[in-house]
Design a protein around this motif. Structure first.
Motif, mmCIF file in Angstrom:
data_model
loop_
_atom_site.group_PDB
_atom_site.id
_atom_site.type_symbol
_atom_site.label_atom_id
_atom_site.label_comp_id
_atom_site.label_asym_id
_atom_site.label_seq_id
_atom_site.Cartn_x
_atom_site.Cartn_y
_atom_site.Cartn_z
ATOM 1 N N GLU A 294 0.831 -1.190 0.000
ATOM 2 C CA GLU A 294 0.000 0.000 0.000
ATOM 3 C C GLU A 294 0.873 1.251 0.000
ATOM 4 O O GLU A 294 1.985 1.249 0.518
ATOM 5 N N LEU A 295 0.368 2.316 -0.587
ATOM 6 C CA LEU A 295 1.115 3.564 -0.598
ATOM 7 C C LEU A 295 1.371 4.025 0.830
ATOM 8 O O LEU A 295 0.548 3.790 1.722
ATOM 9 N N PRO A 296 2.500 4.676 1.093
ATOM 10 C CA PRO A 296 2.810 5.153 2.443
ATOM 11 C C PRO A 296 1.715 6.095 2.958
ATOM 12 O O PRO A 296 1.083 6.807 2.180
ATOM 13 N N PRO A 297 1.503 6.113 4.275
ATOM 14 C CA PRO A 297 0.448 6.956 4.862
ATOM 15 C C PRO A 297 0.541 8.429 4.445
ATOM 16 O O PRO A 297 -0.476 9.064 4.183
ATOM 17 N N ARG A 298 1.765 8.974 4.380
ATOM 18 C CA ARG A 298 1.877 10.398 4.037
ATOM 19 C C ARG A 298 1.435 10.665 2.612
ATOM 20 O O ARG A 298 0.799 11.683 2.327
ATOM 21 N N LEU A 299 1.737 9.760 1.691
ATOM 22 C CA LEU A 299 1.318 9.958 0.309
ATOM 23 C C LEU A 299 -0.191 9.754 0.167
ATOM 24 O O LEU A 299 -0.863 10.493 -0.564
ATOM 25 N N LEU A 300 -0.729 8.763 0.869
ATOM 26 C CA LEU A 300 -2.185 8.567 0.853
ATOM 27 C C LEU A 300 -2.894 9.782 1.425
ATOM 28 O O LEU A 300 -3.955 10.194 0.923
ATOM 29 N N SER A 301 -2.317 10.368 2.457
ATOM 30 C CA SER A 301 -2.893 11.575 3.041
ATOM 31 C C SER A 301 -2.918 12.707 2.026
ATOM 32 O O SER A 301 -3.884 13.477 1.951
#
Length: 454
Positions: free
Chosen positions: A260-267
């Motif tokens: 899954e994409l990293p949390p910061r990029l998903l944010s």
């Protein structure tokens, strides 16, 4: 052997990315879910002459515009829509010409002031404040005893929604600077964008493996490479991938990323806004108007169809140069207003929605000027467009500039990058020039990554 690069999306960003990669000897495959290239660059020929369903404007005519050379090509006709326009007051009467000039001058003055305030105070501005809130406060401070001028300036400010694709009351003040226009003139592309995208794609399509009608549904990255999963249940291996799909596609999770994409990029993906800008073209038997544009402030005379008193705005196509001119008014819609219109069941119902406005234009005669045809976009219903059009920056956004930079950097350690108008440089955000520049930027990051490996 040349590195194999997959590009997801054959819009402006994808084509630009491919062009740069090809110049550096990469083996490029483009996957496109539609049966054509161009993304939101598309046209309708229902009227006999084409009209653009996507972008209409060249934003800025300086080198800040990454696609400037394509706009300046000999095949492209640009048009200054001019300053001949009028505004209708809430009661349906026209403001005097001097009042129109006064209102519009003040509107742009306050919008530009809000953008400048955003640039210098962004760090301390409450994320929940809107650009509209700023204008309301400043006008109250400056005109405490003149409610009439305050109301007129605020009604004019609402028109800015047509530029950003969402209601001004939802436009973030904190990140209003992201809406700063590119320097130079903003000109209407009279000849349409089709020749521009074809010119961009020239010498590209015959050198790439272009797979139309092929949507990417998954991207798996590992130390050994990238696996792209398609709707055809096929998987294809590549050395790297550039996702040049619209922001809305990412927001809807139409592509599954593993890991899954990293949390910061998903944010970043979730925090940035995605507009609901739509366009309606109405063709009439004749040109009964003599102005370039028309604006209708907070109409009180259309309570049945427009109880929210959404402002309306129309641009004349009859003033375009030959052979592109035609007796057509182009209406811009945004937000909830656009959703109401595109969900109407018939062309007749849509025309009736606009009748309270075009019927007020001087020289309109019902017996002579019954609309002949209507063309309405519906990007908000289009999964390939991510159910919307154009990125925007709404209230509640806390790190908009950082969000954009996260997308621009991509994930080089996973050989995964992003491109599109939502991750261009600041002065080109949400423009064709921005999309083009973002594709070039992503390609350069790919080139840099593989140069380091050699």
């Amino acid at each position: 052997m040349a590195p194999k690069i997959a590009i997801v999306g054959a819009g402006t960003a994808g084509i630009s990315c491919a062009r740069t990669l090809l110049k550096h000897g990469f083996d490029v495959t483009i996957f496109e879910a539609r049966d054509r290239i161009g993304g939101r660059i598309h046209e309708s020929n229902l009227f006999g002459k084409p009209v653009d369903l996507g972008p209409n404007w060249m934003h800025g005519d300086t080198l800040q515009n990454s696609a400037l050379a394509y706009f300046k090509d000999a095949s492209v006709a640009l048009h200054d829509t001019g300053s001949s326009g009028t505004i209708f007051a809430p009661n349906g009467t026209q403001y005097p010409a001097e009042k129109v000039d006064y209102i519009e001058e003040f509107m742009w003055e306050y919008v530009e002031e809000a953008i400048e305030y955003s640039k210098t105070h962004s760090a301390t501005i409450d994320p929940d404040l809107s650009l509209y809130d700023y204008v309301a406060k400043v006008t109250l401070d400056r005109y405490p005893d003149n409610p009439e001028i305050r109301e007129q300036i605020l009604m004019a400010t609402m028109i800015f929604g047509f530029y950003i694709g969402e209601e001004v009351k939802k436009q973030s003040l904190k990140f209003a600077f992201l809406e700063e226009p590119s320097p130079g003139e903003n000109l209407f592309v009279a000849s349409g964008f089709t020749s521009i995208i074809q010119n961009m794609a020239k010498d590209v399509l015959d050198k790439v493996d272009l797979r139309l009608n092929t949507a990417v549904v998954g991207v798996t990255t590992s130390d050994s490479g990238v696996i792209v999963a398609l709707t055809t249940n096929q998987t294809v291996a590549f050395d790297a991938v550039v996702v040049a799909a619209p922001l809305g596609v990412l927001k809807k999770r139409a592509i599954t990323f593993k890991p899954e994409l990293p949390p910061r990029l998903l944010s970043a993906v979730d925090s940035l806004g995605y507009g609901r800008l739509e366009k309606v073209y109405i063709r009439f038997p004749r040109q009964f108007w003599n102005m370039d544009y028309f604006e209708f402030f907070a109409p009180e005379y259309a309570s049945a169809s427009n109880p929210a008193k959404w402002p309306m705005s129309a641009v004349s196509l009859s003033h375009l140069p030959e052979p592109y001119n035609q007796p057509v008014l182009l209406w811009y819609l945004y937000g909830d207003m656009s959703q109401k219109v595109i969900n109407m069941q018939s062309d007749r119902e849509k025309i009736e929605f606009f009748e309270p406005y075009f019927s007020r234009i001087p020289s309109y005669e019902p017996s002579r000027d019954e609309p002949e045809a209507i063309v309405c976009t519906s990007w908000s219903k289009d999964p390939c467009a991510g159910y919307g059009s154009y990125s925007c920056y709404t209230v509640g956004l806390k790190e908009g500039d950082v969000d954009i930079e996260e997308l621009r950097q991509g994930l080089p350690e996973r050989r995964l990058w992003f491109a599109g108008e939502h991750c261009s440089d600041v002065l080109q955000l949400a423009t064709v020039g921005g999309a083009y520049g973002s594709g070039t930027h992503a390609a350069k990051l790919v080139i840099e990554q593989f140069s380091c490996k050699n």
